[in-house]
Design a protein around this motif. Structure first.
Motif, PDB file in Angstrom:
ATOM      1  N   ARG A   1      -6.129   6.996   7.631  1.00 49.41           N
ATOM      2  CA  ARG A   1      -5.577   6.691   8.806  1.00 49.41           C
ATOM      3  C   ARG A   1      -5.144   7.747   9.675  1.00 49.41           C
ATOM      4  NH1 ARG A   1      -4.798   1.933  11.175  1.00 49.41           N
ATOM      5  NH2 ARG A   1      -3.098   2.468  12.279  1.00 49.41           N
ATOM      6  N   PRO A   2      -5.856   8.790   9.609  1.00 52.47           N
ATOM      7  CA  PRO A   2      -5.461  10.015  10.321  1.00 52.47           C
ATOM      8  C   PRO A   2      -5.070   9.887  11.758  1.00 52.47           C
ATOM      9  CG  PRO A   2      -7.873  10.069  10.455  1.00 52.47           C
ATOM     10  CD  PRO A   2      -7.731   8.637   9.656  1.00 52.47           C
ATOM     11  N   ASP A   3      -3.869  10.707  11.860  1.00 49.37           N
ATOM     12  CA  ASP A   3      -3.466  10.892  13.457  1.00 49.37           C
ATOM     13  C   ASP A   3      -4.478  11.782  14.117  1.00 49.37           C
ATOM     14  OD1 ASP A   3      -1.985  11.156  15.758  1.00 49.37           O
ATOM     15  OD2 ASP A   3      -0.116  11.362  14.852  1.00 49.37           O
ATOM     16  N   ILE A   4      -5.045  11.608  15.022  1.00 50.96           N
ATOM     17  CA  ILE A   4      -6.123  12.317  15.623  1.00 50.96           C
ATOM     18  C   ILE A   4      -5.829  12.870  16.968  1.00 50.96           C
ATOM     19  CG2 ILE A   4      -8.438  12.347  16.378  1.00 50.96           C
ATOM     20  CD1 ILE A   4      -8.983   9.627  14.467  1.00 50.96           C
ATOM     21  N   LEU A   5      -6.308  14.144  17.196  1.00 52.90           N
ATOM     22  CA  LEU A   5      -6.292  14.813  18.494  1.00 52.90           C
ATOM     23  C   LEU A   5      -7.702  14.960  18.757  1.00 52.90           C
ATOM     24  CD1 LEU A   5      -5.096  16.223  21.019  1.00 52.90           C
ATOM     25  CD2 LEU A   5      -5.167  18.369  19.184  1.00 52.90           C
ATOM     26  N   ASP A   6      -8.006  14.531  20.110  1.00 52.78           N
ATOM     27  CA  ASP A   6      -9.452  14.773  20.877  1.00 52.78           C
ATOM     28  C   ASP A   6      -8.943  15.755  22.010  1.00 52.78           C
ATOM     29  OD1 ASP A   6     -11.761  14.782  22.218  1.00 52.78           O
ATOM     30  OD2 ASP A   6     -11.611  12.641  22.602  1.00 52.78           O
ATOM     31  N   PHE A   7      -9.254  16.999  21.325  1.00 52.50           N
ATOM     32  CA  PHE A   7      -9.263  18.165  22.380  1.00 52.50           C
ATOM     33  C   PHE A   7     -10.115  18.367  23.236  1.00 52.50           C
ATOM     34  CE2 PHE A   7      -9.609  22.684  23.171  1.00 52.50           C
ATOM     35  CZ  PHE A   7      -8.412  23.044  23.849  1.00 52.50           C
ATOM     36  N   GLY A   8     -10.033  18.346  24.508  1.00 53.87           N
ATOM     37  CA  GLY A   8     -11.047  18.569  25.611  1.00 53.87           C
ATOM     38  C   GLY A   8     -11.668  17.246  25.830  1.00 53.87           C
ATOM     39  N   SER A   9     -11.108  16.088  25.773  1.00 56.78           N
ATOM     40  CA  SER A   9     -11.310  14.789  25.794  1.00 56.78           C
ATOM     41  C   SER A   9     -12.187  14.172  27.086  1.00 56.78           C
ATOM     42  CB  SER A   9     -10.130  13.712  25.605  1.00 56.78           C
ATOM     43  OG  SER A   9      -9.163  14.040  26.447  1.00 56.78           O
ATOM     44  N   GLY A  10     -11.975  14.951  28.048  1.00 59.04           N
ATOM     45  CA  GLY A  10     -12.597  14.880  29.267  1.00 59.04           C
ATOM     46  C   GLY A  10     -12.576  13.450  29.809  1.00 59.04           C
ATOM     47  N   MET A  11     -13.339  12.692  30.291  1.00 57.98           N
ATOM     48  CA  MET A  11     -13.258  11.232  30.930  1.00 57.98           C
ATOM     49  C   MET A  11     -13.297  10.212  29.821  1.00 57.98           C
ATOM     50  SD  MET A  11     -16.035  11.817  34.150  1.00 57.98           S
ATOM     51  CE  MET A  11     -15.719  10.121  34.668  1.00 57.98           C
ATOM     52  N   GLY A  12     -13.155  10.638  28.579  1.00 56.25           N
ATOM     53  CA  GLY A  12     -12.732   9.595  27.522  1.00 56.25           C
ATOM     54  C   GLY A  12     -14.202   9.192  26.913  1.00 56.25           C
ATOM     55  N   ASN A  13     -14.982   9.684  27.207  1.00 56.28           N
ATOM     56  CA  ASN A  13     -16.488   9.213  26.594  1.00 56.28           C
ATOM     57  C   ASN A  13     -16.325   8.818  25.035  1.00 56.28           C
ATOM     58  OD1 ASN A  13     -17.626   9.404  29.074  1.00 56.28           O
ATOM     59  ND2 ASN A  13     -18.750  11.144  28.585  1.00 56.28           N
ATOM     60  N   SER A  14     -15.386   9.515  24.260  1.00 56.94           N
ATOM     61  CA  SER A  14     -15.205   9.180  22.908  1.00 56.94           C
ATOM     62  C   SER A  14     -14.436   7.942  22.679  1.00 56.94           C
ATOM     63  CB  SER A  14     -14.893  10.449  22.111  1.00 56.94           C
ATOM     64  OG  SER A  14     -16.017  11.350  22.117  1.00 56.94           O
ATOM     65  N   LEU A  15     -13.750   7.579  23.427  1.00 54.43           N
ATOM     66  CA  LEU A  15     -12.855   6.469  23.068  1.00 54.43           C
ATOM     67  C   LEU A  15     -13.400   5.075  22.627  1.00 54.43           C
ATOM     68  CD1 LEU A  15     -10.083   6.815  25.973  1.00 54.43           C
ATOM     69  CD2 LEU A  15      -9.773   6.669  23.627  1.00 54.43           C
ATOM     70  N   PRO A  16     -14.590   4.618  23.164  1.00 51.93           N
ATOM     71  CA  PRO A  16     -15.073   3.700  22.667  1.00 51.93           C
ATOM     72  C   PRO A  16     -15.395   3.807  21.050  1.00 51.93           C
ATOM     73  CG  PRO A  16     -15.978   3.897  24.660  1.00 51.93           C
ATOM     74  CD  PRO A  16     -15.140   5.072  24.236  1.00 51.93           C
ATOM     75  N   ALA A  17     -16.066   4.998  20.685  1.00 52.04           N
ATOM     76  CA  ALA A  17     -16.495   5.209  19.306  1.00 52.04           C
ATOM     77  C   ALA A  17     -15.074   5.480  18.409  1.00 52.04           C
ATOM     78  CB  ALA A  17     -17.110   6.480  19.336  1.00 52.04           C
ATOM     79  N   PHE A  18     -14.262   5.924  18.990  1.00 50.21           N
ATOM     80  CA  PHE A  18     -12.805   5.956  18.210  1.00 50.21           C
ATOM     81  C   PHE A  18     -12.658   4.398  17.741  1.00 50.21           C
ATOM     82  CE2 PHE A  18     -11.953  10.299  19.730  1.00 50.21           C
ATOM     83  CZ  PHE A  18     -11.977  11.000  18.425  1.00 50.21           C
ATOM     84  N   ARG A  19     -12.407   3.635  18.815  1.00 48.88           N
ATOM     85  CA  ARG A  19     -12.267   2.387  18.563  1.00 48.88           C
ATOM     86  C   ARG A  19     -13.006   1.730  17.250  1.00 48.88           C
ATOM     87  NH1 ARG A  19     -11.872   1.399  24.630  1.00 48.88           N
ATOM     88  NH2 ARG A  19      -9.731   2.099  25.126  1.00 48.88           N
TER      89      ARG A  19
ATOM     90  N   TYR B   1     -15.059   3.163  15.080  1.00 49.19           N
ATOM     91  CA  TYR B   1     -14.887   3.844  13.720  1.00 49.19           C
ATOM     92  C   TYR B   1     -13.736   4.249  13.061  1.00 49.19           C
ATOM     93  CZ  TYR B   1     -20.021   4.514  14.461  1.00 49.19           C
ATOM     94  OH  TYR B   1     -21.300   4.122  14.900  1.00 49.19           O
ATOM     95  N   PHE B   2     -12.532   4.216  13.906  1.00 54.19           N
ATOM     96  CA  PHE B   2     -11.168   4.489  13.601  1.00 54.19           C
ATOM     97  C   PHE B   2     -10.290   3.340  14.150  1.00 54.19           C
ATOM     98  CE2 PHE B   2     -13.047   8.779  13.341  1.00 54.19           C
ATOM     99  CZ  PHE B   2     -12.665   9.140  12.022  1.00 54.19           C
ATOM    100  N   PRO B   3     -10.450   2.113  13.879  1.00 56.76           N
ATOM    101  CA  PRO B   3      -9.844   0.951  14.548  1.00 56.76           C
ATOM    102  C   PRO B   3      -8.315   1.026  14.173  1.00 56.76           C
ATOM    103  CG  PRO B   3     -11.137   0.193  12.728  1.00 56.76           C
ATOM    104  CD  PRO B   3     -11.562   1.661  12.789  1.00 56.76           C
TER     105      PRO B   3
END
Length: 231
Positions: A49-67, A69-71
């Protein structure tokens, strides 16, 4: 560093889709594959359960995938563009993510994160600032933590075509894997390595299971460069 992406918030999704149309895939596909690969690496490194930083996250395009694969994992989204962070909340929700504006530094305590993810960000940052930003990312990463950087592969002709035809990549300077590994070392990261990805377009999607065996092959459309924060 100017927040040049503030100007692209309204048109980003449409321009991104047009620039990658030859791939036969959507921006969501590319966001998903990156976080899927990040999750594979996290398991390989024993991170439950890593504590994750999304550096340069922009408009959050990776947020659905984080949910996906890393629920339930904590995610901090950092970007220089305040407008992009606001759009991330509007588009994707993002209630579970902490949002921070990273102007000259990342405004969080040292040693906080287990895992740092950044995707297609550094080719927008002036090259003379790369080592400083990589060093600050190392500062906020715990000892033994990991950084995973996804970037466009300048040796792939389709990638070059996509970058040339993308308005918000107008000022982009593509980085070779060798250059990125060298900058990681200069910033104090250890054991830098590279994997290559994105070998088959949508029309050849049935061949994509083979990509797991092609990570060594330097012609993939994108690459992942990763390093370890010193103990």
């Amino acid at each position: 560093m100017d927040a040049e992406f503030d100007a692209y918030v309204e048109t980003y999704a449409d321009q991104h889709s047009k620039s990658i149309r030859l791939s036969g895939e959507s921006p969501e596909y590319f966001a998903d594959y990156k976080i899927r690969e990040l999750a594979r690496l996290a398991r390989l490194w024993g991170m439950e359960r890593p504590d994750i930083l999304d550096f340069g996250s922009g408009m959050g395009n990776s947020l659905p995938a984080f949910r996906k694969y890393f629920p339930g994992n904590p995610v901090t989204a950092a970007d220089v563009s305040a407008a992009s962070l606001e759009a991330a909340v509007e588009i994707h929700g993002g209630e579970e993510a902490q949002l921070v504006i990273a102007d000259r530094i990342i405004p969080v305590r040292s040693g906080r994160f287990d895992l740092v993810f950044t995707a297609c960000v550094f080719h927008h940052i002036p090259e003379e600032e790369h080592v400083d930003w990589l060093a600050d990312i190392r500062r906020v990463t715990r000892r033994g933590g990991r950084l995973v950087i996804f970037e466009h592969n300048p040796f792939n002709p389709l990638t070059q075509h996509a970058v040339r035809n993308c308005p918000f990549d107008e000022n982009a300077v593509l980085i070779t894997p060798r250059q990125m590994r060298a900058r990681l070392r200069r910033a104090g990261w250890e054991q830098p390595k590279t994997d290559f990805h994105v070998f088959f377009p949508g029309a050849l999607a049935k061949l994509r299971p083979l990509e797991a065996y092609l990570r060594w092959c330097g012609i993939g459309g994108q690459y992942a460069c990763y390093g370890v924060a010193p103990e």
